[in-house]
Write a protein that holds these residues in place. Structure first.
Motif, PDB file in Angstrom:
ATOM      1  N   TYR A 144       4.547  -3.114   8.203  1.00 45.49           N
ATOM      2  CA  TYR A 144       4.741  -2.185   7.081  1.00 45.49           C
ATOM      3  C   TYR A 144       3.427  -1.789   6.410  1.00 45.49           C
ATOM      4  O   TYR A 144       3.171  -0.614   6.179  1.00 45.49           O
ATOM      5  CB  TYR A 144       5.679  -2.820   6.051  1.00 45.49           C
ATOM      6  N   GLY A 145       2.593  -2.768   6.118  1.00 47.49           N
ATOM      7  CA  GLY A 145       1.326  -2.486   5.440  1.00 47.49           C
ATOM      8  C   GLY A 145       0.409  -1.631   6.301  1.00 47.49           C
ATOM      9  O   GLY A 145      -0.245  -0.711   5.801  1.00 47.49           O
ATOM     10  N   LEU A 146       0.380  -1.925   7.597  1.00 54.25           N
ATOM     11  CA  LEU A 146      -0.497  -1.162   8.498  1.00 54.25           C
ATOM     12  C   LEU A 146      -0.021   0.281   8.601  1.00 54.25           C
ATOM     13  O   LEU A 146      -0.814   1.200   8.740  1.00 54.25           O
ATOM     14  CB  LEU A 146      -0.530  -1.819   9.882  1.00 54.25           C
ATOM     15  N   ARG A 147       1.297   0.481   8.524  1.00 53.04           N
ATOM     16  CA  ARG A 147       1.830   1.842   8.623  1.00 53.04           C
ATOM     17  C   ARG A 147       1.508   2.673   7.386  1.00 53.04           C
ATOM     18  O   ARG A 147       1.627   3.884   7.393  1.00 53.04           O
ATOM     19  CB  ARG A 147       3.346   1.806   8.842  1.00 53.04           C
ATOM     20  N   ALA A 178       1.237  -2.443  16.878  1.00 49.55           N
ATOM     21  CA  ALA A 178       2.046  -3.382  17.655  1.00 49.55           C
ATOM     22  C   ALA A 178       1.230  -4.611  18.056  1.00 49.55           C
ATOM     23  O   ALA A 178       1.708  -5.752  17.947  1.00 49.55           O
ATOM     24  CB  ALA A 178       2.606  -2.685  18.894  1.00 49.55           C
ATOM     25  N   THR A 179      -0.018  -4.380  18.475  1.00 52.40           N
ATOM     26  CA  THR A 179      -0.862  -5.506  18.872  1.00 52.40           C
ATOM     27  C   THR A 179      -1.132  -6.425  17.684  1.00 52.40           C
ATOM     28  O   THR A 179      -1.030  -7.652  17.800  1.00 52.40           O
ATOM     29  CB  THR A 179      -2.217  -4.982  19.415  1.00 52.40           C
ATOM     30  N   ARG A 215      -3.767   7.495   9.644  1.00 53.98           N
ATOM     31  CA  ARG A 215      -2.798   6.642  10.303  1.00 53.98           C
ATOM     32  C   ARG A 215      -3.433   5.785  11.387  1.00 53.98           C
ATOM     33  O   ARG A 215      -4.341   6.192  12.075  1.00 53.98           O
ATOM     34  CB  ARG A 215      -1.708   7.493  10.939  1.00 53.98           C
ATOM     35  N   MET A 216      -2.870   4.582  11.512  1.00 48.53           N
ATOM     36  CA  MET A 216      -3.334   3.673  12.548  1.00 48.53           C
ATOM     37  C   MET A 216      -2.453   3.931  13.772  1.00 48.53           C
ATOM     38  O   MET A 216      -1.247   4.105  13.633  1.00 48.53           O
ATOM     39  CB  MET A 216      -3.113   2.258  12.026  1.00 48.53           C
ATOM     40  N   PRO A 217      -3.027   3.948  14.985  1.00 54.09           N
ATOM     41  CA  PRO A 217      -2.202   4.193  16.176  1.00 54.09           C
ATOM     42  C   PRO A 217      -1.106   3.137  16.315  1.00 54.09           C
ATOM     43  O   PRO A 217      -1.338   1.959  16.050  1.00 54.09           O
ATOM     44  CB  PRO A 217      -3.194   4.090  17.333  1.00 54.09           C
ATOM     45  N   GLY A 258       0.774  -1.232   0.000  1.00 54.70           N
ATOM     46  CA  GLY A 258       0.000   0.000   0.000  1.00 54.70           C
ATOM     47  C   GLY A 258       0.808   1.285   0.000  1.00 54.70           C
ATOM     48  O   GLY A 258       0.243   2.352   0.180  1.00 54.70           O
ATOM     49  N   ALA A 259       2.123   1.198  -0.178  1.00 59.67           N
ATOM     50  CA  ALA A 259       2.923   2.426  -0.163  1.00 59.67           C
ATOM     51  C   ALA A 259       2.958   3.046  -1.554  1.00 59.67           C
ATOM     52  O   ALA A 259       3.345   2.388  -2.511  1.00 59.67           O
ATOM     53  CB  ALA A 259       4.339   2.132   0.308  1.00 59.67           C
ATOM     54  N   PRO A 260       2.569   4.330  -1.672  1.00 60.77           N
ATOM     55  CA  PRO A 260       2.698   5.008  -2.958  1.00 60.77           C
ATOM     56  C   PRO A 260       4.168   5.183  -3.321  1.00 60.77           C
ATOM     57  O   PRO A 260       5.038   5.067  -2.450  1.00 60.77           O
ATOM     58  CB  PRO A 260       2.017   6.356  -2.734  1.00 60.77           C
ATOM     59  N   PRO A 261       4.472   5.455  -4.596  1.00 62.32           N
ATOM     60  CA  PRO A 261       5.867   5.461  -5.061  1.00 62.32           C
ATOM     61  C   PRO A 261       6.813   6.309  -4.216  1.00 62.32           C
ATOM     62  O   PRO A 261       7.909   5.852  -3.889  1.00 62.32           O
ATOM     63  CB  PRO A 261       5.760   6.010  -6.474  1.00 62.32           C
TER      64      PRO A 261
END
Ligand SMILES: Nc1ncnc2c1ncn2[C@@H]1O[C@H](COP(=O)(O)OP(=O)(O)OP(=O)(O)O)[C@@H](O)[C@H]1O
Ligand SMILES: [Mg+2]
Lengths: 285, 370
Positions: free
Chosen positions: B107-110, B122-123, B115-117, A185-188
């Motif tokens: 990485y994906g959640l970030r 971490a959980t 933004r996700m807390p 899901g990271a944009p370029p």
């Protein structure tokens, strides 16, 4: 003939060891000893033990100031120009274009830096670029013999040294990591900042180190494009050893330069190692 | 819970005549496939048949040269990968070497906006680590993990995002048999509990058979057959599928007679093998009769059905079963799987023994070669 492995290793290392000792350690010791001596009546060196040379370093302050500003700025300028170029070469260019551009980056190396600097003297001199600028109304612009001219020469001369390490680290970068980042899901731009850039830091660190160290000892470019107005410690040394023949004072200046380099390079290595997450990937190629 | 795909819902993903050409190489050739919401679909096929390519078109790394890729009923040919609600477990993991295990998984959640807390991330990461049986490994560096552990980190990094569609490119290839079995069960449980649609690529037919709701058999960039594991096993469309799904003996011959009720094949030595066919066959066509090793019995004396005198060549003990390679003068070598119980009554056979191979008349499958 049976030989204990440690002896064999020692034997292999012997030529390098001798070279290292004779060409590096010995001269350094000589310079170190000379730096506490005095100038002879007809120049040269007379043994003595005085700190006068070091206390007198301020007399060459301009040379140190120029070196210590233009070497980092030059390194930074090289980096800012080299990174996009290396990025394009490694990740965007087609294989054919890449080979061609890589050759173009190397080609200047086939000509002596002296000749290339002469070309820049002409380009930046009165009948070069300033003359062209005068045509569009920008008169009285001095380029030659300014810090800017020296910077241009530096970037021009050292760019390949910066491009190659960065290119190599970007080329080696596993392209699937970029896909994984996009997949998550990271944009370029964020992929570039969180994956590409950190993983190319070893190349950046190597390139910066290489250019910075060489720039600290540079004297040809300032001599030619700075025209005696913008001079480096290197020029001061040439002057002290060959013109005014004050070997003792020259040695003190050289020691000071070596010391400054040691400190900055060590600090820099520490910092980059921390970026690289504790791994010793930062190396001098 | 697993929901039945309802009619008003568009399928989660669809390939419509999707082709991918790499220069002269046709990696995917007019693929037509509907992936149902919540199902577990596997791509099965030999190396180089286009499994990864099909997956990459769904993930958004390759745009189809021709045709369309649909997600949730919308054509997404031009939608870049980072905008697709799809995650992939890469064939070679593609873990970020400069990040820790936990950072990789998070990485994906970030990347989520808003933004996700951090504490929630971490959980979620901890939970994902538990799921893949790597509790406490979060602070480790990637290069400190073994191949199998890395594979599980890659898995965790994808499932933690709870995507609508999870693409798995041979995610278990580096694991040992025991761990693989465990992870297969784990994957199935996960798929059911999360309700995520899974598309798995594998060239391990056992894995495909045991885990999938449906299997898509690929060959040379084309889809050969799509169906449930049972469908493919019992009603393979052709010899290629029968060969790929489970073990089978093939006897090549020409169709002697074909009708709705069955057909028969003349094979080497003038023997006639009769059976069912899943396709229309015509008289004189070159075909193969397929018999699964477990459809054949081994006895000492003739005992109903069609029987052939054979000689035992080798014997492989498989625990519950014993697999015999037997040789018939005309039919050549074929495999027979004898259950432990049958062996108990008949007595075991030794290499070199003579025996009678028997199968029920008409039980063979007559399959076209392509
Ligand atoms: N980027 C590419 N450029 C050229 N050819 C490619 C490319 N990617 C795949 N191919 C070709 O397309 C065909 C299918 O490749 P693909 O990776 O989809 O196979 P696969 O079924 O995943 O195989 P494996 O089981 O070995 O992973 C192969 O013949 C491959 O050589
Ligand atoms: Mg593949």
């Amino acid at each position: 003939m049976a030989m204990r492995p440690q002896y064999r290793t020692a034997l292999f290392l012997l030529p390098a060891g001798v070279w290292f000792f004779a060409m590096l350690v010995l001269p350094l010791v000589v310079v170190f000893v000379f730096s506490f001596g005095e100038r002879g009546p007809a120049g040269g060196y007379v043994p003595a033990f005085t700190f006068d040379n070091f206390l007198n370093l301020g007399a060459r302050w301009t040379a140190f100031k120029n070196t210590l500003t233009l070497a980092p700025i030059g390194t930074l300028a090289c980096l800012l120009i080299a990174y996009p170029l290396a990025y394009f070469l490694a990740l965007r260019a087609s294989p054919k274009l890449r080979t061609m551009l890589l050759i173009l980056v190397i080609v200047p190396f086939w000509t002596s830096i002296l000749i290339r600097s002469y070309a820049w003297i002409f380009l930046l001199g009165g009948r070069g670029i300033p003359a062209l600028l005068a045509l569009v109304g920008l008169e009285d612009l001095r380029l030659i013999n300014t810090p800017f001219a020296v910077l241009v020469g530096i970037v021009y001369g050292y760019l390949p040294l910066m491009v190659f390490p960065i290119y190599v680290s970007l080329e080696r970068l596993d392209k699937r990591l970029l896909e994984a980042s996009a997949d998550l899901g990271a944009p370029p731009l964020r992929t570039f900042l969180t994956v590409t850039l950190p993983l190319s830091m070893p190349g950046v660190a190597t390139g910066c180190m290489l250019v910075f160290i060489l720039l600290m000892g540079e004297f040809l470019i300032p001599a030619m494009l700075g025209g005696g107005k913008v001079f480096f410690v290197g020029n001061a040394l040439v002057d002290l050893f060959l013109q005014s023949r004050n070997w003792a004072y020259g040695s003190a200046v050289a020691m000071a330069l070596v010391l400054i380099m040691l400190v900055t390079v060590t600090a820099y290595m520490r910092a980059t190692r921390r970026w690289a997450g504790g791994r010793d990937e930062v190396s001098l190629m | 819970m697993k929901s039945e795909p309802s009619l008003h819902q568009a399928p989660i993903a669809e390939l419509r005549n999707a082709s991918k050409h790499f220069g002269d190489v046709i990696a995917a050739d007019a693929l037509n496939l509907t992936i149902k919401r919540g199902e577990f679909l596997s791509f099965l096929g030999p190396s180089g048949c286009g499994k990864t390519t099909a997956l990459r078109m769904l993930a958004g790394f390759e745009a189809p040269t021709k045709g369309d890729v649909l997600l949730d009923g919308n054509a997404v040919n031009d939608l870049p990968a980072h905008r697709r609600p799809v995650n992939m477990v890469f064939q070679h993991y593609a873990l970020f070497p400069h990040l820790t295990v936990a950072e990789n998984i998070g990485y994906g959640l970030r990347q989520r906006r808003p933004r996700m807390p951090t504490s929630e991330i971490a959980t979620a990461v901890e939970r994902a680590l538990d799921t893949v049986r790597l509790p406490g490994y979060g602070p480790r560096r990637i290069w400190e993990m073994s191949g199998g552990q890395q594979q599980r980190v890659a898995l965790a990094r994808a499932i933690v995002n709870e995507p609508k569609l999870l693409l798995l490119d041979e995610p278990l290839a580096a694991l040992d048999k025991k761990l693989r079995r465990d992870m297969q069960i784990e994957l199935q449980t996960l798929q059911r509990s999360l309700g995520i649609t899974f598309v798995l690529v594998t060239h391990d037919q056992e894995e495909a058979l045991s885990m999938s709701d449906r299997i898509c058999i690929l060959r040379g960039g084309r889809i050969v057959q799509v169906g449930s594991p049972r469908d493919l096993y019992d009603r393979p469309k052709n010899r290629y599928v029968a060969d790929f799904v489970g073990k089978s003996n093939f006897f090549a011959g020409t169709v002697q007679q074909a009708s709705k009720d069955g057909c028969s094949l003349t094979v080497d030595g003038g023997h006639v093998i009769s059976g069912q066919s899943t396709q229309d066959l015509s008289r004189g066509q070159k075909c193969s009769a397929s018999l699964r090793p477990e459809q054949i019995r081994l006895t000492r004396k003739p005992d109903g059905g069609v029987s052939y005198p054979v000689q035992i060549v080798t014997r492989i003990f498989l625990g519950e079963h014993t697999e015999y390679l037997v040789r018939h003068a005309d039919l050549g070598d074929f495999l027979v799987l004898v259950p432990r119980q049958a062996e108990a009554t008949e007595g075991g056979f030794e290499p070199g023994d003579a025996a009678i191979a028997t199968w029920a008349n008409g039980s063979a499958l007559i399959l076209a070669d392509d």
